[in-house]
Design an enzyme around this catalytic site. Structure first.
Site, PDB file in Angstrom:
ATOM      1  N   ASN A   1     -13.212  16.027 -50.411  1.00 49.31           N
ATOM      2  CA  ASN A   1     -13.467  17.342 -50.999  1.00 49.31           C
ATOM      3  C   ASN A   1     -12.130  17.948 -51.442  1.00 49.31           C
ATOM      4  O   ASN A   1     -12.001  19.138 -51.608  1.00 49.31           O
ATOM      5  CB  ASN A   1     -14.149  18.292 -50.005  1.00 49.31           C
ATOM      6  CG  ASN A   1     -13.277  18.613 -48.816  1.00 49.31           C
ATOM      7  OD1 ASN A   1     -13.175  17.804 -47.896  1.00 49.31           O
ATOM      8  ND2 ASN A   1     -12.643  19.774 -48.819  1.00 49.31           N
TER       9      ASN A   1
ATOM     10  N   HIS B   1     -20.116  19.261 -48.746  1.00 51.58           N
ATOM     11  CA  HIS B   1     -18.978  19.898 -48.078  1.00 51.58           C
ATOM     12  C   HIS B   1     -19.375  21.280 -47.542  1.00 51.58           C
ATOM     13  O   HIS B   1     -20.283  21.920 -48.053  1.00 51.58           O
ATOM     14  CB  HIS B   1     -17.842  20.060 -49.105  1.00 51.58           C
ATOM     15  CG  HIS B   1     -16.721  20.898 -48.639  1.00 51.58           C
ATOM     16  ND1 HIS B   1     -16.491  22.181 -49.094  1.00 51.58           N
ATOM     17  CD2 HIS B   1     -15.744  20.648 -47.744  1.00 51.58           C
ATOM     18  CE1 HIS B   1     -15.417  22.676 -48.515  1.00 51.58           C
ATOM     19  NE2 HIS B   1     -14.935  21.768 -47.686  1.00 51.58           N
TER      20      HIS B   1
ATOM     21  N   ASP C   1     -20.420  20.628 -53.504  1.00 49.36           N
ATOM     22  CA  ASP C   1     -20.376  21.983 -52.950  1.00 49.36           C
ATOM     23  C   ASP C   1     -20.666  22.919 -54.110  1.00 49.36           C
ATOM     24  O   ASP C   1     -19.880  22.996 -55.058  1.00 49.36           O
ATOM     25  CB  ASP C   1     -18.991  22.263 -52.343  1.00 49.36           C
ATOM     26  CG  ASP C   1     -18.915  23.615 -51.636  1.00 49.36           C
ATOM     27  OD1 ASP C   1     -19.664  24.536 -52.039  1.00 49.36           O
ATOM     28  OD2 ASP C   1     -18.110  23.759 -50.711  1.00 49.36           O
TER      29      ASP C   1
HETATM   30  O1  GKR Z   1     -12.836  25.147 -41.998  1.00 49.73           O
HETATM   31  O2  GKR Z   1     -10.932  24.438 -41.278  1.00 49.73           O
HETATM   32  C1  GKR Z   1     -11.949  24.311 -41.950  1.00 49.73           C
HETATM   33  C2  GKR Z   1     -12.151  23.064 -42.768  1.00 49.73           C
HETATM   34  O3  GKR Z   1     -11.041  22.256 -42.697  1.00 49.73           O
HETATM   35  C3  GKR Z   1     -12.429  23.449 -44.205  1.00 49.73           C
HETATM   36  O4  GKR Z   1     -11.491  24.370 -44.633  1.00 49.73           O
HETATM   37  C4  GKR Z   1     -12.440  22.289 -45.139  1.00 49.73           C
HETATM   38  O5  GKR Z   1     -12.569  22.778 -46.437  1.00 49.73           O
HETATM   39  O6  GKR Z   1     -14.357  21.571 -43.953  1.00 49.73           O
HETATM   40  C5  GKR Z   1     -13.585  21.369 -45.014  1.00 49.73           C
HETATM   41  C6  GKR Z   1     -13.287  19.936 -45.285  1.00 49.73           C
HETATM   42  O7  GKR Z   1     -14.180  19.126 -45.178  1.00 49.73           O
HETATM   43  O8  GKR Z   1     -12.180  19.594 -45.684  1.00 49.73           O
HETATM   44 MG    MG Z   2     -12.922  17.548 -45.993  1.00 49.02          MG
END
Ligand code: GKR
Ligand code: MG
Length: 458
Positions: A305, A356, A329
């Site tokens: 992502n 995502h 997403d």
């Molecule tokens: O919420 O800390 C978080 C995640 O790391 C998020 O910011 C990421 O965008 O969950 C996400 C991911 O799959 O990379």
């Molecule tokens: Mg990720």
């Protein structure tokens, strides 16, 4: 004006006898039907757009970006039509998104919710997250106007329930004294039973395996994603092994260091992942070229992502070959329409599609369920932060949507099938006003516990 018999009946409630033998309405009746038709579509014209920024309590979960702050920010969008229908949407928080939504609001008045794909003009065109909130509110309004579920409006459902993955984060206890001293906290959370949640600190492989087990017991997850990029990579590898062992190697696992590893670390850990039931290796490194190198050298299925996140990334990805799985997403792939297109492109490119997630509340959860039920290619479990949402913070009426056996059902009502709880929404907005947080800043929170923390590479 030529109308089908069904149109005539739908529009005016007239009997078949009002239609002439030629299939044309008598002039007076035709005029009446046209007037009703115009009135009906003007009922779907946007009268008002209400943008409500909110802050919801967030436990101190850890990622490559640091430690989640005391609140996460979201934005609720409501569209009220001339006919009194109210559609709701939820999207990312943060000042830019709120500003762009408010700037766009006036220009949207008078336009039809049916033409939501035309609404992505400036400033929404440059802010996909803002557009996603508008698109969702329009789709919800159309669903309410027609009595159809959102997934039905976009050609689904292609499945009746969706599978979701456990999203496992290392973390501090919710009542960590240094974090409780954060001046931005404006609610009554405290120590022990007053803490936001009772999951405690999770910073060892054993504690992580226990968390995975507890999540499985409570929600039935059969796919487990470890958020890595936090502790030394060898510890995170041991944690993934411990999770897998806890399920006798029978459940699939994923690991996502959010690009915090060097290529050499990613290759070395990647080779050690062989033998685990790894569904995919997500963003161990940053950028398509580095991802492609790790993929070549480990021969693992890779997902992202981070390096394929918009249409412009597709052509370079065809050249670089960095992934096997793309994470959809609707917040940044161009809404539901963009994700449906992504699904088709992914199929042509031989990629699988997952979903995502960032922190979110129940409106987005409902949207994610409808999306996963509508994109035929989205065949593997979706990520979701939803289990981390504190129950009392949910802003949809009736409380959180259930996750049972690792699955979620499509809400049965029209549109998204969820309603806002007005008191909770007002409270969440008040939190936003009081806490002063305007953007995500995990590094600041991390430094409260680990002074001098930097997002260096492992
Ligand atoms: O919420 O800390 C978080 C995640 O790391 C998020 O910011 C990421 O965008 O969950 C996400 C991911 O799959 O990379
Ligand atoms: Mg990720």
């Amino acid at each position: 004006m030529r109308l089908s018999r069904r149109d005539c009946l739908n529009l005016s409630g007239l009997t078949a006898g009002a239609i002439t033998a030629s299939g044309l309405l008598a002039p007076a009746l035709a005029q009446e039907a046209a007037t009703i038709s115009r009135r009906r579509s003007s009922d779907l014209a946007i009268k008002e757009v209400i943008v409500t920024p909110i802050a919801l309590p967030d436990p101190p979960i850890l990622a490559a970006s640091g430690c989640h702050g005391p609140y996460f920010l979201r934005t609720i969008v409501e569209i009220v039509t001339e006919g009194g229908i109210r559609g709701i949407g939820e999207t990312h928080g943060g000042e830019d998104t709120v500003r762009d939504l408010r700037r766009a609001a006036q220009a949207l008045v008078g336009q039809s919710v049916l033409a939501y794909r035309r609404l992505g003009v400036q400033p929404l065109a440059r802010n996909a997250r803002a557009y996603a909130g508008i698109e969702l509110a329009c789709l919800d309004a159309i669903g309410r106007a027609t009595g159809l579920r959102l997934c039905e409006l976009v050609g689904g459902p292609v499945r009746d329930e969706i599978e979701v993955a456990a999203y496992l984060f290392f973390r501090y206890a919710a009542d960590h004294p240094k974090l409780l001293a954060d001046k931005r906290i404006v609610d009554s959370r405290g120590r022990g039973e007053q803490a936001l949640d009772q999951w405690g600190e999770v910073r060892t492989p054993e504690a992580m395996a226990e968390l995975a087990w507890q999540f499985h017991q409570r929600f039935g997850f059969r796919v487990h994603k470890l958020k890595a990029g936090v502790l030394p990579p060898e510890t995170e590898l041991a944690a993934l092994r411990a999770i897998s062992d806890r399920f006798g190697g029978k459940h699939q696992v994923r690991i996502d260091p959010n690009g915090r590893w060097t290529t050499e670390t990613a290759v070395s850990i990647g080779r050690s992942l062989k033998g685990l039931p790894l569904e995919y290796y997500e963003d161990p490194v940053r950028g398509q070229e580095a991802m492609a190198e790790v993929r070549r050298r480990t021969d693992l299925a890779m997902s992202t992502n981070m390096c394929v996140v918009e249409l412009d990334d597709i052509a370079p990805a065809i050249r670089n070959q960095p992934i096997d799985v793309v994470l959809a997403d609707h917040h940044y792939w161009g809404g539901f329409a963009g994700c449906l297109t992504l699904g088709q492109m992914a199929e042509a490119l031989g990629w699988k599609v997952s979903q995502h997630s960032n922190n979110h509340a129940g409106v987005t959860m409902a949207a994610m369920i409808h999306l996963a039920a509508s994109v035929p290619q989205l065949t593997i479990a979706s990520d979701t932060h939803y289990p981390w949402l504190v129950e009392s913070a949910e802003i949809i009426a009736g409380g959180k949507l259930p996750i049972t056996g690792g699955k979620m059902e499509i809400p049965s009502g029209a549109g998204l099938g969820v309603e806002l709880d007005r008191d909770r929404l007002a409270r969440a907005h008040e939190m936003y006003e009081k806490c002063g947080m305007r953007d995500r800043d995990d590094a600041t929170t991390m430094r409260m516990v680990e002074p001098g923390w930097e997002r260096t590479l492992f």
